[in-house]
Write an enzyme that holds these catalytic residues in place. Structure first.
Site, PDB file in Angstrom:
ATOM      1  N   ASP A 364       0.831  -1.190   0.000  1.00 25.82           N
ATOM      2  CA  ASP A 364       0.000   0.000   0.000  1.00 25.82           C
ATOM      3  C   ASP A 364       0.873   1.250   0.000  1.00 25.82           C
ATOM      4  O   ASP A 364       1.853   1.349   0.748  1.00 25.82           O
ATOM      5  CB  ASP A 364      -0.889  -0.028   1.252  1.00 25.82           C
ATOM      6  CG  ASP A 364      -1.791   1.169   1.365  1.00 25.82           C
ATOM      7  OD1 ASP A 364      -2.674   1.312   0.509  1.00 25.82           O
ATOM      8  OD2 ASP A 364      -1.608   1.968   2.309  1.00 25.82           O
ATOM      9  N   GLU A 400       1.722  -0.418  -4.996  1.00 30.69           N
ATOM     10  CA  GLU A 400       0.789   0.653  -5.320  1.00 30.69           C
ATOM     11  C   GLU A 400       1.677   1.882  -5.500  1.00 30.69           C
ATOM     12  O   GLU A 400       2.162   2.452  -4.523  1.00 30.69           O
ATOM     13  CB  GLU A 400      -0.217   0.881  -4.193  1.00 30.69           C
ATOM     14  CG  GLU A 400      -1.229   1.960  -4.544  1.00 30.69           C
ATOM     15  CD  GLU A 400      -2.178   2.270  -3.393  1.00 30.69           C
ATOM     16  OE1 GLU A 400      -3.341   2.618  -3.681  1.00 30.69           O
ATOM     17  OE2 GLU A 400      -1.769   2.178  -2.228  1.00 30.69           O
TER      18      GLU A 400
END
Length: 724
Positions: A364, A400
């Site tokens: 993330d 990401e």
């Protein structure tokens, strides 16, 4: 500064000083390690003045033991007779001066960052905060005891019977990812026993695994399973953090997903889930959140890292060390420039591979991990350590590739061996099908693996993780139903969530009974799924998109632990499920649709002039330079010659596959397209069309070269036929 650690006021514990039976222990490994006769406790803190190990009886009585040994900034001690199931935490003493970055407060019970299991709920109370609740910048710490309100670590020993299980190591080109939430997957599944719904055991239940197998996906990407807690602002509104991007324990499976209890049993249950998924041939990828922690900004609770070594774990604002540098939008940023923090991250990753047998990670806001000073640094220590690690470098690594800081959007810029969530893929495909006049030039790059992003540094098409939807945003059914978000249930007056979604509601906002609108919405969903699964690269399907799942217009359901977020197995669109299944199987059966090398566009010897990749205009000729820059062009033919595959099988033999023609028309009106004849094809078999609810065209499916009227907003997939 204030240092209260010698005050000696400990109503629930033992007095400080050397404890009979407490042995020196060792500084490694960090965490709580049982050796069969006792447990070694080791905690890193560079600036602490003293550290108390706090052990809890079954009735909650706390016993404090001063760790007298410190080696290389690690406080350690060994407790004979302490074993698995023991609940524990720490109290760390030292200076309290927020403006110097010091937030030590022994009144706060702290979770061990290396705890293998966590027990207990986070309960909202003013005692959670290291500062007086109404005075966040106070130079005097809050003296309420937080122990009754915070989770505790659990000593774990789990000699799990893996029975030969190991990470699967499936090739990227064979991978189809299914992004799914552990609880949301089975919370409403009628064929999963009620006591297993929403748990690791529920995800491993045959009813759910059978769905994965019938769909044809090869990997589950689990939303965060590291132990997380809910933010105080959500608890005040009576909500909880559902997605889990609020990590507190980087080694502990989230206790709330366990059907067996939280005294360490969640570790066994998680391992059982992995073993069962592996037995079905399905990889397990974890969505991990190493960029920030659950402690939030300067006004947040003191639960672990902040109280252990605030200036050591976090990036502090250089102009005001009472504040945090926030590249994440979540209040703080872990400082992976520091060896101890980078070591925590790598120890956690290795643990989940070696002990929990997971197959990869999706990071993330990975750009936040790659920042050296301010800019995202391709040569940062984080990349170096991951690249050389003999364990972590061998599993699937997905970034990401953005954060919320300046320069944080880094799609295409992560180094090998990283793959990336391709945000440009999502944006382009949504634009094309929402009717934006963007032409086909960018679409052609996205359909063929995004060579403009990934080829220059030696990466391959599978560096592109292609997706149209994800957990964050509208599910696919809502993408064609709503143009405006409906997030009022989140309690933020609809201010949260993305307002520009690159979508189209097919002419009516929200639910409707109009059969024409419903037919168009169904076709648009099929168009999006078809584009995704016929593109070179690695497709990621969001759980529920194949079922027709809706969130009722909520495009930021992070705090909706209810029917808004859970898969509804009683409202399955059976035609859409059959369509998606057909599409996934077509992809998996055709190597030319999942190439491991970028297309060259070169003529293939002995074929009479065909190319491994060719692009056709509606009139039948190959696209001209002018066509590529025509923003009004909404129709394109993509020809893939299966005789031009550039990779070989495991025995070194060249792969040869059928050839395919994809005809994509995003315009609203019918168009006449010219299917090319020899040498490209002597005929075509129509194997999938988004005109039809299940994708299966009616018989006969043979189509001769020449003109053909294509309906508006449609994709056709043809298998090329050639005379012997």
């Amino acid at each position: 500064m204030t240092d209260n650690y010698r005050a000696g006021h400990h109503p629930h514990g033992h007095a400080h000083g050397p404890v009979p039976g407490l042995l020196p222990g060792t500084p490694a490994p960090l965490g709580a390690t049982w050796d069969g006769r006792g447990t070694n406790f080791a905690l890193w803190s560079a600036g602490a003045a003293a550290v108390d190990l706090c052990l809890f009886d079954a009735d909650g009585t706390e016993h404090r033991h001063r760790l007298e040994e410190t080696t290389h900034q690690v406080w350690h001690g060994r407790m004979p007779g302490v074993g698995p199931g023991q609940h524990y935490g720490y109290r760390v003493h030292g200076g309290y001066d927020p403006f110097s970055g010091l937030r030590y407060n022994p009144h706060k019970l702290l979770l061990d960052p290396y705890a293998r299991a966590v027990d207990g709920e986070l309960r909202l109370h003013t005692a959670l905060f290291g500062h007086p609740y109404e005075t966040v910048d106070s130079a005097v710490p809050d003296e309420q005891d937080s122990a009754p309100y915070v989770p505790r670590g659990v000593v774990v020993h789990d000699p799990f019977p893996w029975d030969g299980d190991r990470p699967l190591r499936r090739s990227w080109s064979d991978t189809v990812i299914y992004e799914v939430h552990v609880k949301g997957a089975t919370a409403r599944h009628p064929d999963v026993p009620p006591h297993l719904r929403g748990t690791y055991a529920g995800l491993a239940h045959p009813a759910f695994i059978d769905h994965l197998l019938s769909l044809g996906v090869t990997a589950v990407e689990l939303l965060p399973v590291h132990h997380f807690v809910s933010e105080p602002h959500l608890l005040r509104r009576g909500l909880t953090n559902f997605w889990g991007y609020n990590t507190l324990g980087y080694f502990a499976p989230h206790a709330g997903f366990s059907s067996a209890g939280s005294g360490g049993q969640q570790v066994t249950e998680f391992k059982t889930m992995v073993r069962e998924l592996h037995a079905a041939g399905i990889e397990v990828i974890l969505d991990v959140v190493y960029n920030h922690t659950a402690e939030g900004d300067h006004s947040g609770p003191t639960l672990s890292f902040r109280g252990i070594d605030n200036a050591g774990y976090y990036r502090l604002d250089g102009g005001n060390r009472a504040r945090y540098t926030d590249y994440t939008g979540c209040g703080n940023t872990l400082d992976v420039r520091r060896p101890a923090v980078l070591g925590l991250l790598m120890d956690s990753l290795r643990y989940w591979v070696t002990e929990m047998h997971v197959d990869g990670f999706r990071f993330d806001l990975a750009s936040a991990l790659a920042r050296s000073m301010h800019d995202v640094d391709r040569l940062s220590a984080f990349f170096d350590v991951v690249h050389q690690d003999p364990v972590v470098s061998q599993v699937k690594l997905i970034a990401e590739p953005w954060d919320v800081g300046e320069g944080g959007y880094q799609v295409g810029n992560f180094p090998p061996p990283w793959t990336e969530w391709n945000g440009k893929y999502r944006d382009t495909v949504r634009d094309v099908w929402s009717g934006a006049k963007v032409g086909v030039r960018d679409l052609a790059y996205r359909l063929t693996g995004s060579s403009d992003l990934y080829r220059s540094d030696g990466r391959r098409p599978f560096a592109s993780i292609n997706f149209v939807t994800a957990h964050d945003g509208f599910p696919m059914a809502d993408l064609v139903t709503y143009e405006h978000k409906l997030n009022e249930a989140n309690g933020e007056d609809n201010r949260d969530g993305e307002s520009h979604n690159r979508n189209w509601n097919c002419g009516v906002e929200g639910p409707t009974d109009d059969p024409d609108v419903l037919e168009l919405r169904g076709r648009q969903v099929r168009n999006l799924l078809t584009t995704l699964l016929l593109s070179t690269g690695v497709p990621m399907v969001t759980a529920g998109d194949e079922l027709g799942r809706t969130q009722g217009g909520n495009n930021n359901a992070y705090c909706q632990d209810n029917e808004i977020s859970w898969l509804d197995w009683d409202a399955v669109d059976s035609d859409l499920l059959a369509f998606t299944t057909r599409l996934v199987r077509l992809r998996r059966a055709a190597p030319v649709l999942r190439q491991e090398a970028f297309f060259e566009g070169h003529e293939l010897p002995g074929t009479g002039g065909t190319r491994d990749l060719a692009w056709f205009a509606p009139g039948g000729g190959q696209l001209s330079t002018g066509d590529w820059f025509d923003t009004g062009l909404q129709t394109i033919g993509m020809y893939l010659d299966g005789r031009g595959i550039r990779h070989r099988d495991e025995h070194g033999h060249p792969l040869v596959d059928d050839s395919y023609l994809v005809q994509l028309h995003a315009g609203p009106d019918p168009v006449t397209v010219e299917l090319p004849g020899p040498p490209w094809a002597d005929g075509y078999e129509l194997v999938l069309s988004t005109e039809y609810p299940t994708g299966a065209p009616p018989e006969p499916t043979f189509v001769a070269p020449g003109p053909l009227v294509m309906p508006g907003r449609c994709v056709w997939l043809f298998r090329v036929e050639r005379r012997p």
